[in-house]
Each structure stands twice: as C-alpha cells, then as structure tokens.
Scaffold this active site. Structure first.
Site, PDB file in Angstrom:
ATOM      1  N   ASP A  49      -4.233 -12.735   3.894  1.00 47.77           N
ATOM      2  CA  ASP A  49      -5.446 -12.200   4.520  1.00 47.77           C
ATOM      3  C   ASP A  49      -6.706 -12.435   3.685  1.00 47.77           C
ATOM      4  O   ASP A  49      -7.791 -12.001   4.074  1.00 47.77           O
ATOM      5  CB  ASP A  49      -5.287 -10.709   4.875  1.00 47.77           C
ATOM      6  CG  ASP A  49      -4.651  -9.892   3.782  1.00 47.77           C
ATOM      7  OD1 ASP A  49      -4.405 -10.423   2.679  1.00 47.77           O
ATOM      8  OD2 ASP A  49      -4.384  -8.696   4.033  1.00 47.77           O
ATOM      9  N   HIS A  68      -6.270  -7.199  -0.160  1.00 57.64           N
ATOM     10  CA  HIS A  68      -6.422  -5.774  -0.474  1.00 57.64           C
ATOM     11  C   HIS A  68      -5.700  -5.439  -1.782  1.00 57.64           C
ATOM     12  O   HIS A  68      -4.627  -5.983  -2.052  1.00 57.64           O
ATOM     13  CB  HIS A  68      -5.822  -4.923   0.645  1.00 57.64           C
ATOM     14  CG  HIS A  68      -6.422  -5.180   1.985  1.00 57.64           C
ATOM     15  ND1 HIS A  68      -5.819  -6.000   2.913  1.00 57.64           N
ATOM     16  CD2 HIS A  68      -7.576  -4.750   2.536  1.00 57.64           C
ATOM     17  CE1 HIS A  68      -6.577  -6.048   4.005  1.00 57.64           C
ATOM     18  NE2 HIS A  68      -7.645  -5.306   3.808  1.00 57.64           N
ATOM     19  N   HIS A  93       0.824  -1.227   0.000  1.00 61.97           N
ATOM     20  CA  HIS A  93       0.000   0.000   0.000  1.00 61.97           C
ATOM     21  C   HIS A  93       0.853   1.270   0.000  1.00 61.97           C
ATOM     22  O   HIS A  93       0.323   2.367  -0.156  1.00 61.97           O
ATOM     23  CB  HIS A  93      -0.928   0.047   1.226  1.00 61.97           C
ATOM     24  CG  HIS A  93      -1.963  -1.040   1.248  1.00 61.97           C
ATOM     25  ND1 HIS A  93      -2.873  -1.216   0.233  1.00 61.97           N
ATOM     26  CD2 HIS A  93      -2.228  -2.003   2.168  1.00 61.97           C
ATOM     27  CE1 HIS A  93      -3.666  -2.250   0.524  1.00 61.97           C
ATOM     28  NE2 HIS A  93      -3.293  -2.745   1.684  1.00 61.97           N
ATOM     29  N   ASP A 116      -2.765 -10.569  -2.131  1.00 61.03           N
ATOM     30  CA  ASP A 116      -3.271 -10.056  -0.856  1.00 61.03           C
ATOM     31  C   ASP A 116      -4.762  -9.716  -1.031  1.00 61.03           C
ATOM     32  O   ASP A 116      -5.194  -9.380  -2.133  1.00 61.03           O
ATOM     33  CB  ASP A 116      -2.475  -8.791  -0.486  1.00 61.03           C
ATOM     34  CG  ASP A 116      -2.765  -8.268   0.898  1.00 61.03           C
ATOM     35  OD1 ASP A 116      -1.944  -8.505   1.796  1.00 61.03           O
ATOM     36  OD2 ASP A 116      -3.818  -7.615   1.086  1.00 61.03           O
TER      37      ASP A 116
HETATM   38 ZN   LIG Z   1      -3.958  -7.014   2.982  1.00 62.64          ZN
END
Ligand SMILES: [Zn+2]
Length: 343
Positions: A282, A195, A158, A193
């Site tokens: 995750d 995200h 990120h 991931d």
């Molecule tokens: Zn993540």
C-alpha cells in the site's frame, strides 16, 4: 519459493469502514486474496496449504482474554436486541490499565483500537487461518526453504497483544517471527507497509532477540497516528531494538530507497539469523489509501535490495488494496527479491 494460502481466509468480508465519520466500502476485500494469489502463481510460486496449529502460536503473542473475545464475540453480539450485523465498538477506554468489563459492548470497546475491524460471522475463522498461514510459511523456512511467502488475509501488523486495529485481528508477522525463534536465535522484522506496524512493535517492544524496523508514512498525518514515531525505540531489555523510520506523505522511490538502506544497515548491525518481511503493497502511488508514492518498478528495486541480505526469509502479506496494479506490484517485488537473493 512456495506460497502458503488457505481459501478459508476469504470468508471474512468486512463491511463497515468509517472515513471522516462517513461509511465507505471496506478496502480489505476478499478479492485482494484472489489478485495476490494469481500474481504469486504467475511468479512461479508453488502452492502449499497451511496446517491447523490450533492455538499454539496465537497464544504465544496474544492474551487469553483477547483470544476468548475474538472467538466468541460475534455470537454474544448477535444476542443484543437490535445489534448490527457486525461487531463495531461504540466506546473506547482512554487507557489500557483500566477495569475489564464483562459486557459484549464494553469488551468490544476494550479490544478494538478503532472502528476499522468489524467482526462478522466468519472473521474469527479467517483470522485464525491467516495466522496458521504465517506459522506454516515460517515452518517451511525452519525446514530448510530459503524463503517462503505467506499470503495472509486479513492482515496482522496492527493487531497488538490484546487489541484489533487497522483491519488486523491476529498478529501474523509476529507469529511467523515466533515460529522462526524456535531455531534462529535472532530474528529481524522489516515492515515496509505504508502504515506503521504498531501491533508488531507492541509485541516485541521489550525484547532484544527481535529487532523491529518499520518504514512508513509519518504518523503525524497518517494512520495509526499514535504510534510509529522515531522516538519509540523499545523499552527495558528491548531498548534500542525498535526502529521507526517515518517518511513524508508522497515520498517516491529514490528517497524511499535511501531510507531503506538505513533500515538494512541497522539490520546488518543486529546480525540476525533470519528475516521476516511485513510486505504491505500500500506504499504504491496508486493505492487507494494514498500514503507514499512507490512505483511498480520501485517495488522491484525494494525487493532486490532486501533480497540481497540473503537471510532465510518469511514474506508475510500485510496491506495493499485493490488497484489495477496490485498483482503486478507483488510480481515486481517477488521478482526483485529473488534476483537480489541470488538463489
Ligand atoms: Zn497498510
């Protein structure tokens, strides 16, 4: 396969995490590293300590003012009367092409996309060694290893050129990619991931030598909300070299694997010389962040399919939070990957 890891990455111990306006314990806890390390050792990986690359690779992907900020902000923040124990911004610009403030508080607002990246006394050192870990794993592949696992913590996907976000400070996956580019002409990144990897996307968005593919929970209803939509496909020379594959919340193994095949087809068409996997665990059905619903067996299947690409590969640890199965999920992924890789 080697695991690259430095204990210095465990010094960062973030506290403040806001969910719907209330404070919660921060999920990116140092204990994650112990669990993942034990699982990697259980999988038979041999341990390698990273070396200090100083600023060589972080400078290649981040702006000088952002690195200067990260290195010094904790000390500057501590001088503010009544300041909190960690740097957490209280203000954000509504655009990136605004004026650049001189104050610690203003710069914190500029360099954090959200409130999930508190900076404490040891954050900079841990983040820098996390970046060295990624760079060192990539060097093992440059030197001839088929695959290397970088146990990076804090995570990195990120973090963009000039801001921290989503528990991430330095862009480890992008750094591993940058190291691989010294030898390999074309590098693909596959981010699994839960995200979207907005930081990695930001760094390579206008480049055609790096294909970025991300599978993630649809940002319409999941962090990072503002990035990760299917229509973000790159710009300029990079047009067509960024692929986002958003999935509905709660997607399970079978549908995920179908979408993974779309990602792997795109990677095959790109014909890369090497691969970087941004390995978040995750997407697990029992992960506290609850985005997708991949099972432990599912991680083995995902690993096997990616391993079958048989490319020189750096596996960079991204997210994946404490649950009873966190270590088992890593073992399942690495086992499947090795099986698929066939070596
Ligand atoms: Zn993540």
């Amino acid at each position: 396969m080697k695991i690259v890891f430095s204990q210095k990455q465990k010094e960062h111990d973030p506290q403040a995490f806001f969910v719907a306006g209330t404070l919660h314990p921060h999920p990116e806890a140092p204990e994650r590293a112990d669990v993942l390390y034990a699982a990697a050792r259980h999988s038979g990986l041999t341990v390698e300590e990273p070396v200090d690359y100083e600023f060589e690779y972080v400078r290649a992907v981040h702006t000088p003012r952002y690195l200067n900020y990260l290195e010094n902000i904790f000390t500057r923040w501590s001088r503010i009367e009544g300041s909190t124990q960690e740097v957490v911004p209280g203000v954000h610009p509504d655009r990136r092409d605004c004026g650049y403030p001189a104050s610690a508080e203003g710069q914190a607002g500029f360099h954090h996309a959200d409130l999930s990246c508190p900076i404490g006394a040891h954050t900079w050192r841990s983040a820098l060694w996390s970046a060295h870990t990624a760079a060192h794993a990539a060097h093992q592949v440059l030197l001839g290893d088929d695959t290397c696992y970088a146990l990076c913590r804090p995570p990195g996907h990120h973090a963009a050129k000039d801001y921290a976000a989503g528990f991430c400070y330095l862009a480890n996956t992008a750094i591993a990619t940058t190291v691989l580019r010294k030898k390999f002409g074309r590098v693909a990144i596959l981010d699994i991931d839960v995200h979207h990897g907005n930081g990695t996307q930001d760094i390579f968005y206008d480049r055609a030598d790096v294909l970025t593919v991300s599978l993630h929970a649809d940002p319409v209803r999941f962090y990072p909300f503002f990035w990760g939509h299917a229509n973000e496909q790159g710009s300029g020379e990079g047009q067509g070299f960024n692929m986002n594959l958003p999935l509905s919340r709660g997607t399970g193994d079978d549908e995920y694997l179908q979408t993974l095949d779309v990602a792997l087809d795109a990677i095959h068409r790109f014909s890369p010389d090497a691969l970087v996997i941004a390995l978040g665990l995750d997407a697990f059905e029992g992960d506290p962040l609850r985005g997708l619903a991949i099972s432990t067996v599912g991680f083995g299947r995902i690993g096997k399919r990616i391993g079958a690409t048989s490319l020189p590969t750096v596996i960079v640890q991204e997210g994946g939070y404490l649950s009873a199965e966190l270590g088992t999920n890593l073992t399942a992924f690495l086992g499947g990957f090795t099986l698929g890789h066939g070596r």
